[in-house]
Motif scaffolding. Sequence first.
Motif, short mmCIF file in Angstrom:
data_model
loop_
_atom_site.label_atom_id
_atom_site.label_comp_id
_atom_site.label_asym_id
_atom_site.label_seq_id
_atom_site.Cartn_x
_atom_site.Cartn_y
_atom_site.Cartn_z
N LEU A 413 0.83 -1.21 0.00
CA LEU A 413 0.00 0.00 0.00
C LEU A 413 0.87 1.26 0.00
CD1 LEU A 413 -2.81 -1.05 2.51
CD2 LEU A 413 -3.03 -0.76 0.04
N PHE A 414 1.93 1.22 0.81
CA PHE A 414 2.84 2.36 0.83
C PHE A 414 3.50 2.57 -0.53
CE2 PHE A 414 7.35 3.49 1.08
CZ PHE A 414 7.24 4.80 1.50
N GLU A 415 3.89 1.45 -1.14
CA GLU A 415 4.54 1.56 -2.45
C GLU A 415 3.58 2.11 -3.50
OE1 GLU A 415 5.95 -2.35 -3.19
OE2 GLU A 415 7.75 -2.14 -1.91
N GLU A 416 2.31 1.76 -3.38
CA GLU A 416 1.33 2.29 -4.33
C GLU A 416 1.23 3.81 -4.22
OE1 GLU A 416 -0.51 1.10 -6.77
OE2 GLU A 416 0.45 -0.86 -6.61
N THR A 417 1.32 4.33 -2.97
CA THR A 417 1.21 5.79 -2.80
C THR A 417 2.39 6.52 -3.42
OG1 THR A 417 2.30 5.64 -0.65
CG2 THR A 417 -0.12 5.53 -0.66
N SER A 418 3.57 5.87 -3.43
CA SER A 418 4.75 6.53 -4.01
C SER A 418 4.96 6.17 -5.48
CB SER A 418 6.00 6.14 -3.22
OG SER A 418 6.20 4.74 -3.28
N LYS A 419 4.09 5.27 -5.98
CA LYS A 419 4.28 4.80 -7.35
C LYS A 419 4.09 5.92 -8.37
CE LYS A 419 3.02 0.84 -10.21
NZ LYS A 419 2.14 -0.35 -10.32
N ARG A 420 3.07 6.78 -8.14
CA ARG A 420 2.81 7.86 -9.08
C ARG A 420 4.00 8.82 -9.13
NH1 ARG A 420 -3.49 9.49 -7.66
NH2 ARG A 420 -4.40 7.43 -8.17
N GLN A 421 4.55 9.11 -7.95
CA GLN A 421 5.70 10.00 -7.91
C GLN A 421 6.87 9.41 -8.70
OE1 GLN A 421 7.20 10.63 -3.99
NE2 GLN A 421 8.64 12.23 -4.59
N LYS A 422 7.08 8.12 -8.54
CA LYS A 422 8.16 7.47 -9.27
C LYS A 422 7.91 7.52 -10.78
CE LYS A 422 9.54 4.26 -5.61
NZ LYS A 422 9.66 2.84 -5.22
N TRP A 423 6.63 7.34 -11.16
CA TRP A 423 6.32 7.37 -12.60
C TRP A 423 6.62 8.74 -13.19
CZ3 TRP A 423 6.04 3.92 -16.10
CH2 TRP A 423 5.62 2.63 -15.81
N ILE A 424 6.32 9.80 -12.42
CA ILE A 424 6.62 11.15 -12.90
C ILE A 424 8.12 11.31 -13.09
CG2 ILE A 424 6.55 13.60 -12.28
CD1 ILE A 424 3.90 13.02 -10.83
N ILE A 425 8.88 10.85 -12.09
CA ILE A 425 10.34 10.98 -12.17
C ILE A 425 10.89 10.18 -13.34
CG2 ILE A 425 12.50 10.48 -10.96
CD1 ILE A 425 10.97 11.00 -8.34
N TYR A 426 10.40 8.93 -13.47
CA TYR A 426 10.88 8.09 -14.56
C TYR A 426 10.51 8.68 -15.92
CZ TYR A 426 11.79 4.55 -10.99
OH TYR A 426 12.26 3.87 -9.90
N SER A 427 9.30 9.27 -16.00
CA SER A 427 8.89 9.88 -17.27
C SER A 427 9.79 11.04 -17.62
CB SER A 427 7.43 10.35 -17.17
OG SER A 427 6.57 9.26 -16.91
N LEU A 428 10.15 11.84 -16.60
CA LEU A 428 11.04 12.97 -16.83
C LEU A 428 12.41 12.48 -17.29
CD1 LEU A 428 11.43 16.01 -16.70
CD2 LEU A 428 12.02 15.79 -14.29
N VAL A 429 12.93 11.45 -16.62
CA VAL A 429 14.22 10.88 -17.02
C VAL A 429 14.14 10.35 -18.44
CG1 VAL A 429 15.87 9.04 -16.55
CG2 VAL A 429 14.91 10.35 -14.66
N PHE A 430 13.02 9.67 -18.75
CA PHE A 430 12.85 9.13 -20.09
C PHE A 430 12.81 10.25 -21.13
CE2 PHE A 430 9.99 7.86 -23.57
CZ PHE A 430 10.70 6.77 -24.07
N GLY A 431 12.14 11.36 -20.79
CA GLY A 431 12.07 12.48 -21.72
C GLY A 431 13.45 13.06 -21.99
N ILE A 432 14.25 13.18 -20.91
CA ILE A 432 15.61 13.70 -21.08
C ILE A 432 16.46 12.76 -21.94
CG2 ILE A 432 17.74 14.25 -19.83
CD1 ILE A 432 15.99 15.21 -17.52
N LEU A 433 16.34 11.46 -21.65
CA LEU A 433 17.08 10.49 -22.45
C LEU A 433 16.65 10.52 -23.91
CD1 LEU A 433 17.14 7.40 -20.03
CD2 LEU A 433 19.05 8.91 -20.61
#
Length: 662
Positions: A413-433
């Motif tokens: 449950l805790f991981e689900e709450t931070s999952k969206r934040q991680k997706w935003i970060i990963y998306s940003l990293v992906f965009g930069i790459l």
Amino acid sequence: MAKGKLIAFFFLILAYTGVAQEEGKRTSNKVLGTAKKENRAGLSTAQAHQRFLDSANIYKKSDLEKSIDFIAQSMESLDALGNKRELSSSLTVLGEIYMYHKQYDLAITNFKDALAASPSNKTKLLLGKTYVLHGEFEKAETTLSPLLDVKNMVPYRRVELYEAMGDANIGMSNPRRAQEFYQEGLRVAEKNQISPKVIDLNSKIADTYASENRVVEAEGFYQNSLNLSKRVAPERLIQESERVADFYNQKNRYDDEIQLRKKSLNELQQLPQSKVSVESRGVSVSDTITSQRINYKIANAYIAQDKLDEAIPYLEKSIVEADEEDDLIVQKDATRQLSEVYRNKGDFTKALESYQDYVAVVDSLYVRKEQELSQAARFNREIANTQNRISSLEQERELNQSKYSLAVTEQQLFEETSKRQKWIIYSLVFGILLTALTALLYYRSNRQQKLANNLLALKSLRTQMNPHFIFNALNSVNNFIAKSDERSANRFLSEFSVLMRSVLENSEEDFILLSKELELLELYVKLEHSRFSDKFDYSINIDEQVDVDAFQIPPMLLQPYIENAIWHGLRYKEEKGFLKINLKQLTDTLLEITIMDNGIGRKKSAELKTSNQKKQKSKGMGNIKKRIQILNNMYKNKVDVSIANLNEDQTGTKVTLKLKKD
């Protein structure tokens, strides 16, 4: 600068991601507290678990209570995060212990629990064999049949599987089908040289033939088992001899039976202990081959032939040995049989004495049976208590597992709450790459386009040089023809054709070996010297340290400079001039080529040019400059050319060309 900022920003994001993940780990550790602490000792826990199992196996045959206690300790050593396979191993060994001591119902229960924890072919095989021993033959076949399709099974286990399937079919009164499995097991055992199983299966195949009253085939396989057992051990020979003797007894072949049992008796007396335990498939069997039992069976064979006098000594010996070994069962049977023999002979006094001895033995046996029943009841209670303890341990383990599962759910449950934040970060990293990749592809495309343009320009320049060179050479031929010097014209054309063939062969290359370029250069100078022999002499000097095959040079690079030296410097000189070409190696990777002429010099040559010549710059020199510029751009400044006056009075010319080796 922009690229450096992009990389710095990328690492900043990665660092932020790492901080977020570390924070998540800290929270997970708080939630899973105890379980994680236990898991950190996982290696020592696994080692302790295996030590308890090894101890249980050591005491499996000699001390049932102690071996079960070690199993309980092995399960206690497992934590909530323990491997299911370790739990399955404990339950499997416990099942084997119960199986060895004929507690088949408990063995079956533990094998099933082991399979529920972690499926294993070994455990399935043990469960099927236990079903056979417990008389549940249909369940045995249902359990074992799927294992027939398992690939890459260990040969010994494969033999055990075929043997167990055969035993199950014997129990279901299907000897033909059992025989097929025994035969297949025998094939695998012989192929892999598993001697004990080869003997067992020969004997069991003989049993199936005997059950069908196929005496010849049965006796053949019994004989095989006897011959093979002679190579193994005396104990095994005695076991097989007694089995064959039983077969002779069933077929009323009493003389053969007596002869074989007497041999077994002699073999048994030579052993340190005058008894042989009979074991089949790793499970103890109540029957034990002893001297008193063999003597008793020999006596029965004589009695069956009505040879009572021959039977009496063997019965008496059997009674004495049974009394010494405290074997009340054999003593009872032999005493009763001796009483009947005396009665049949009419010696009622001895018959009565033997019968009274028989009654006394029965009374002793009755007392012992009561003691054994009492011990068995106490033993069963101890087993039940131990089994209950193991069941409690399993229930406690399941409760701990439930708690751990709840903690895992909270963590998820805790991981689900931070999952969206991680997706935003990963998306940003992906965009930069993706942006960096696009920039890289654009840079590579631009570089390839530039390279293609350079190659096209080089090809164009080489195409322009060939007609220019040919035109100048044909002018020389025309000069010979104008002088009516046919012989010189023919010689010139012959050498010129050789030169042109080599020039055309190399015209498509960016670089050729220096040795080839020097050959062309020498031929060209020779041709020009044949025209202007009165104007100049020449020399080509190559330093001994120069390896002409180690360097590469653009084709037709030196020829325009030599042509300029001859046509614009030496040709207009009043006295005979000199052309000197030197090659010197400066370093391992740098070569210097100098072309020197003592002609009129560049300044005076320019003054002599006509107005038309001044308007048209030398195409050969212009092409050379462009080629050098493009090649240096493509190959990182590989060629460097400088032109200077040879003398201070501006006469003569010196061309210095430096060539680098890759």
